[in-house]
Design a protein around this motif. Structure first.
Motif, PDB file in Angstrom:
ATOM      1  N   LEU A  13     -42.009  -5.461  22.907  1.00 23.14           N
ATOM      2  CA  LEU A  13     -41.146  -4.286  22.777  1.00 23.14           C
ATOM      3  C   LEU A  13     -39.698  -4.730  22.894  1.00 23.14           C
ATOM      4  O   LEU A  13     -39.397  -5.721  23.557  1.00 23.14           O
ATOM      5  CB  LEU A  13     -41.464  -3.266  23.867  1.00 23.14           C
ATOM      6  N   PRO A  14     -38.795  -3.996  22.268  1.00 24.70           N
ATOM      7  CA  PRO A  14     -37.382  -4.400  22.326  1.00 24.70           C
ATOM      8  C   PRO A  14     -36.789  -4.207  23.714  1.00 24.70           C
ATOM      9  O   PRO A  14     -37.097  -3.232  24.403  1.00 24.70           O
ATOM     10  CB  PRO A  14     -36.707  -3.480  21.312  1.00 24.70           C
ATOM     11  N   ASN A  15     -35.932  -5.128  24.119  1.00 20.21           N
ATOM     12  CA  ASN A  15     -35.201  -4.979  25.380  1.00 20.21           C
ATOM     13  C   ASN A  15     -34.031  -4.026  25.202  1.00 20.21           C
ATOM     14  O   ASN A  15     -33.658  -3.303  26.110  1.00 20.21           O
ATOM     15  CB  ASN A  15     -34.684  -6.335  25.864  1.00 20.21           C
ATOM     16  N   ILE A  16     -33.430  -4.052  24.027  1.00 19.03           N
ATOM     17  CA  ILE A  16     -32.309  -3.179  23.696  1.00 19.03           C
ATOM     18  C   ILE A  16     -32.799  -2.240  22.604  1.00 19.03           C
ATOM     19  O   ILE A  16     -33.331  -2.677  21.594  1.00 19.03           O
ATOM     20  CB  ILE A  16     -31.096  -4.000  23.216  1.00 19.03           C
ATOM     21  N   LYS A  17     -32.604  -0.941  22.792  1.00 19.28           N
ATOM     22  CA  LYS A  17     -33.209   0.041  21.898  1.00 19.28           C
ATOM     23  C   LYS A  17     -32.227   0.770  21.014  1.00 19.28           C
ATOM     24  O   LYS A  17     -32.629   1.645  20.251  1.00 19.28           O
ATOM     25  CB  LYS A  17     -34.014   1.024  22.722  1.00 19.28           C
ATOM     26  N   ALA A  18     -30.936   0.445  21.096  1.00 16.05           N
ATOM     27  CA  ALA A  18     -29.950   1.104  20.238  1.00 16.05           C
ATOM     28  C   ALA A  18     -28.824   0.130  19.901  1.00 16.05           C
ATOM     29  O   ALA A  18     -28.395  -0.654  20.743  1.00 16.05           O
ATOM     30  CB  ALA A  18     -29.388   2.338  20.918  1.00 16.05           C
ATOM     31  N   PHE A  19     -28.381   0.205  18.658  1.00 14.08           N
ATOM     32  CA  PHE A  19     -27.297  -0.628  18.162  1.00 14.08           C
ATOM     33  C   PHE A  19     -26.375   0.261  17.342  1.00 14.08           C
ATOM     34  O   PHE A  19     -26.822   1.211  16.717  1.00 14.08           O
ATOM     35  CB  PHE A  19     -27.835  -1.757  17.270  1.00 14.08           C
ATOM     36  N   GLY A  20     -25.092  -0.066  17.341  1.00 10.77           N
ATOM     37  CA  GLY A  20     -24.182   0.731  16.533  1.00 10.77           C
ATOM     38  C   GLY A  20     -22.788   0.162  16.516  1.00 10.77           C
ATOM     39  O   GLY A  20     -22.495  -0.849  17.159  1.00 10.77           O
ATOM     40  N   ARG A  88     -31.568   3.141  16.135  1.00 13.55           N
ATOM     41  CA  ARG A  88     -32.379   3.321  17.347  1.00 13.55           C
ATOM     42  C   ARG A  88     -33.790   2.823  17.067  1.00 13.55           C
ATOM     43  O   ARG A  88     -34.348   3.093  16.009  1.00 13.55           O
ATOM     44  CB  ARG A  88     -32.404   4.786  17.754  1.00 13.55           C
ATOM     45  N   ILE A  89     -34.355   2.116  18.034  1.00  7.75           N
ATOM     46  CA  ILE A  89     -35.711   1.594  17.907  1.00  7.75           C
ATOM     47  C   ILE A  89     -36.602   2.408  18.831  1.00  7.75           C
ATOM     48  O   ILE A  89     -36.459   2.348  20.056  1.00  7.75           O
ATOM     49  CB  ILE A  89     -35.770   0.097  18.275  1.00  7.75           C
TER      50      ILE A  89
END
Length: 120
Positions: A13-20, A88-89
């Motif tokens: 699972l991703p450690n970071i769930k949002a990028f922008g 968002r993941i």
């Protein structure tokens, strides 16, 4: 009658769930959702360097499914980067690798490397 959907096997699972974008011009309504399975396909193919066939075996689905998911995931990532949208993941229909065993039969990772599917 439609065939039941096969749940994809995910081993990370991703450690970071949002990028922008960092410039403050974030339009929260224009966000893009990348599913956990799409994240896993990107991770396996682009980060680990697996072929689509190997990725399909790990995730327990057909190669054509991986090809479709990979194409859709790349389009979402490109849209986020080019158009400055938040990525968002989250969500999806997946199962996590066995975390109670000594080693995952699919990816060979030990239980210390696996997440627990909470919070999605």
């Amino acid at each position: 009658m439609a065939r039941p959907r096969k749940r994809r096997r995910v081993c990370s699972l991703p450690n970071i769930k949002a990028f922008g974008p960092l410039n403050g011009g974030i339009n929260r309504k224009a966000s893009i959702i990348l599913s956990i399975e799409e994240f896993e396909v990107i991770r396996l193919i682009d980060l680990e360097g697996l072929e689509q066939e190997q990725c399909a075996e790990r995730m327990g689905v057909a190669r054509s499914t991986i090809q479709r998911m990979y194409t859709e995931a790349k389009q979402k990532v490109a849209d986020s980067i080019v158009n400055g949208k938040v990525l968002r993941i989250e969500g999806g229909d997946y199962i996590l690798c066995e975390i109670d065993r000594e080693q995952c039969p699919s990816c060979g990772r030990g239980p210390h490397r696996h997440g627990r599917g909470r919070g999605f």
